[in-house]
Scaffold this motif. Sequence first.
Motif, PDB file in Angstrom:
ATOM      1  N   VAL A   1     -28.244  -5.983   5.079  1.00 25.05           N
ATOM      2  CA  VAL A   1     -27.121  -5.069   5.273  1.00 25.05           C
ATOM      3  C   VAL A   1     -27.390  -4.297   6.550  1.00 25.05           C
ATOM      4  O   VAL A   1     -28.453  -3.699   6.710  1.00 25.05           O
ATOM      5  CB  VAL A   1     -26.965  -4.076   4.096  1.00 25.05           C
ATOM      6  CG1 VAL A   1     -25.880  -3.053   4.402  1.00 25.05           C
ATOM      7  CG2 VAL A   1     -26.646  -4.824   2.810  1.00 25.05           C
TER       8      VAL A   1
ATOM      9  N   LYS B   1     -20.756  -7.865   0.864  1.00 29.03           N
ATOM     10  CA  LYS B   1     -19.641  -7.505   1.748  1.00 29.03           C
ATOM     11  C   LYS B   1     -18.529  -6.830   0.940  1.00 29.03           C
ATOM     12  O   LYS B   1     -17.942  -5.846   1.372  1.00 29.03           O
ATOM     13  CB  LYS B   1     -19.100  -8.743   2.472  1.00 29.03           C
ATOM     14  CG  LYS B   1     -19.966  -9.225   3.605  1.00 29.03           C
ATOM     15  CD  LYS B   1     -19.409 -10.495   4.207  1.00 29.03           C
ATOM     16  CE  LYS B   1     -18.439 -10.255   5.298  1.00 29.03           C
ATOM     17  NZ  LYS B   1     -18.976  -9.991   6.599  1.00 29.03           N
TER      18      LYS B   1
ATOM     19  N   LEU C   1     -19.681  -3.377   0.053  1.00 30.87           N
ATOM     20  CA  LEU C   1     -19.570  -2.537   1.246  1.00 30.87           C
ATOM     21  C   LEU C   1     -18.124  -2.108   1.479  1.00 30.87           C
ATOM     22  O   LEU C   1     -17.866  -0.957   1.851  1.00 30.87           O
ATOM     23  CB  LEU C   1     -20.095  -3.276   2.480  1.00 30.87           C
ATOM     24  CG  LEU C   1     -21.599  -3.390   2.615  1.00 30.87           C
ATOM     25  CD1 LEU C   1     -21.960  -4.355   3.743  1.00 30.87           C
ATOM     26  CD2 LEU C   1     -22.236  -2.032   2.839  1.00 30.87           C
TER      27      LEU C   1
ATOM     28  N   ARG D   1     -21.512 -12.587   0.424  1.00 31.86           N
ATOM     29  CA  ARG D   1     -20.121 -12.238   0.117  1.00 31.86           C
ATOM     30  C   ARG D   1     -20.003 -11.090  -0.878  1.00 31.86           C
ATOM     31  O   ARG D   1     -19.171 -10.214  -0.711  1.00 31.86           O
ATOM     32  CB  ARG D   1     -19.372 -13.465  -0.401  1.00 31.86           C
ATOM     33  CG  ARG D   1     -19.156 -14.508   0.687  1.00 31.86           C
ATOM     34  CD  ARG D   1     -18.293 -15.628   0.219  1.00 31.86           C
ATOM     35  NE  ARG D   1     -18.926 -16.299  -0.920  1.00 31.86           N
ATOM     36  CZ  ARG D   1     -18.319 -17.178  -1.697  1.00 31.86           C
ATOM     37  NH1 ARG D   1     -17.067 -17.509  -1.470  1.00 31.86           N
ATOM     38  NH2 ARG D   1     -18.942 -17.742  -2.700  1.00 31.86           N
TER      39      ARG D   1
ATOM     40  N   LYS E   1     -26.505  -6.658  14.821  1.00 37.09           N
ATOM     41  CA  LYS E   1     -27.298  -6.960  13.630  1.00 37.09           C
ATOM     42  C   LYS E   1     -28.785  -6.974  13.990  1.00 37.09           C
ATOM     43  O   LYS E   1     -29.432  -8.014  14.035  1.00 37.09           O
ATOM     44  CB  LYS E   1     -26.858  -8.287  13.028  1.00 37.09           C
ATOM     45  CG  LYS E   1     -25.437  -8.229  12.502  1.00 37.09           C
ATOM     46  CD  LYS E   1     -24.997  -9.554  11.933  1.00 37.09           C
ATOM     47  CE  LYS E   1     -23.562  -9.467  11.426  1.00 37.09           C
ATOM     48  NZ  LYS E   1     -23.094 -10.755  10.908  1.00 37.09           N
TER      49      LYS E   1
ATOM     50  N   GLY F   1     -14.324  -8.209   0.425  1.00 39.18           N
ATOM     51  CA  GLY F   1     -15.348  -8.482   1.430  1.00 39.18           C
ATOM     52  C   GLY F   1     -14.788  -9.184   2.654  1.00 39.18           C
ATOM     53  O   GLY F   1     -15.246  -8.962   3.779  1.00 39.18           O
ATOM     54  N   LYS F   2     -13.782 -10.004   2.442  1.00 42.06           N
ATOM     55  CA  LYS F   2     -13.158 -10.718   3.568  1.00 42.06           C
ATOM     56  C   LYS F   2     -12.373  -9.776   4.474  1.00 42.06           C
ATOM     57  O   LYS F   2     -12.041 -10.139   5.593  1.00 42.06           O
ATOM     58  CB  LYS F   2     -12.250 -11.827   3.046  1.00 42.06           C
ATOM     59  CG  LYS F   2     -13.012 -12.965   2.418  1.00 42.06           C
ATOM     60  CD  LYS F   2     -12.073 -14.046   1.940  1.00 42.06           C
ATOM     61  CE  LYS F   2     -12.863 -15.196   1.342  1.00 42.06           C
ATOM     62  NZ  LYS F   2     -12.002 -16.305   0.929  1.00 42.06           N
TER      63      LYS F   2
ATOM     64  N   ASP G   1     -21.978  -4.415   7.556  1.00 47.89           N
ATOM     65  CA  ASP G   1     -21.798  -5.844   7.332  1.00 47.89           C
ATOM     66  C   ASP G   1     -22.986  -6.351   6.522  1.00 47.89           C
ATOM     67  O   ASP G   1     -24.027  -5.701   6.453  1.00 47.89           O
ATOM     68  CB  ASP G   1     -21.703  -6.586   8.668  1.00 47.89           C
ATOM     69  CG  ASP G   1     -21.064  -7.969   8.530  1.00 47.89           C
ATOM     70  OD1 ASP G   1     -20.701  -8.373   7.401  1.00 47.89           O
ATOM     71  OD2 ASP G   1     -20.926  -8.660   9.551  1.00 47.89           O
ATOM     72  N   SER G   2     -22.823  -7.501   5.920  1.00 44.27           N
ATOM     73  CA  SER G   2     -23.887  -8.133   5.153  1.00 44.27           C
ATOM     74  C   SER G   2     -23.792  -9.641   5.326  1.00 44.27           C
ATOM     75  O   SER G   2     -22.762 -10.157   5.759  1.00 44.27           O
ATOM     76  CB  SER G   2     -23.765  -7.780   3.670  1.00 44.27           C
ATOM     77  OG  SER G   2     -24.775  -8.452   2.928  1.00 44.27           O
ATOM     78  N   ASP G   3     -24.863 -10.313   4.937  1.00 44.84           N
ATOM     79  CA  ASP G   3     -24.870 -11.765   5.038  1.00 44.84           C
ATOM     80  C   ASP G   3     -24.483 -12.441   3.716  1.00 44.84           C
ATOM     81  O   ASP G   3     -24.521 -13.655   3.605  1.00 44.84           O
ATOM     82  CB  ASP G   3     -26.226 -12.272   5.533  1.00 44.84           C
ATOM     83  CG  ASP G   3     -27.382 -11.846   4.647  1.00 44.84           C
ATOM     84  OD1 ASP G   3     -27.171 -11.089   3.687  1.00 44.84           O
ATOM     85  OD2 ASP G   3     -28.520 -12.268   4.925  1.00 44.84           O
TER      86      ASP G   3
ATOM     87  N   LEU H   1     -13.503  -6.891   5.564  1.00 46.93           N
ATOM     88  CA  LEU H   1     -14.396  -6.164   6.474  1.00 46.93           C
ATOM     89  C   LEU H   1     -14.341  -6.783   7.865  1.00 46.93           C
ATOM     90  O   LEU H   1     -14.395  -8.006   8.003  1.00 46.93           O
ATOM     91  CB  LEU H   1     -15.848  -6.245   5.986  1.00 46.93           C
ATOM     92  CG  LEU H   1     -16.348  -5.268   4.965  1.00 46.93           C
ATOM     93  CD1 LEU H   1     -17.846  -5.481   4.736  1.00 46.93           C
ATOM     94  CD2 LEU H   1     -16.086  -3.844   5.335  1.00 46.93           C
TER      95      LEU H   1
END
Length: 137
Positions: free
Chosen positions: A53, A78, A81, A75, A40, A29-30, A71-73, A32
Amino acid sequence: MVENFNELKQQFIALGSWQQRYRELMLLGKTLPVMANELKVDEAKVAGCESNVWMYIDFTPQEDQLLIIADSDTRIVKGLLAVILLMYRDKTPAQILAIDAEKEFDELGLLKHLSPSRGNGIRAIVQQINAFAEQHL
């Protein structure tokens, strides 16, 4: 960092426990790219996801490929994704539609450890990608 989905799959299968896979998912996730806050917006939100998302899909006819950014809010999402984006990277619409994403997530050992709502969110993301791919066959 993994370069493609097959490499990711081999790496995940080699990890023994769910905790190791969960940690790897967080690290993925990091990787992305950060989506600008201006992107957003509600129109970019994927309906059916528990977390926020945002996803944009475009088609490049000259390469016959879909370009997907998301992207997502959270972790964990993410990381999920990142898996999805690797699964569909550099694929034509026909190749995308041939992928059984649920089977792939199952083989990675992820679905059985996710809440039903997270699983539904993955399905919603995949459905949106598939619908876009169908439009560009």
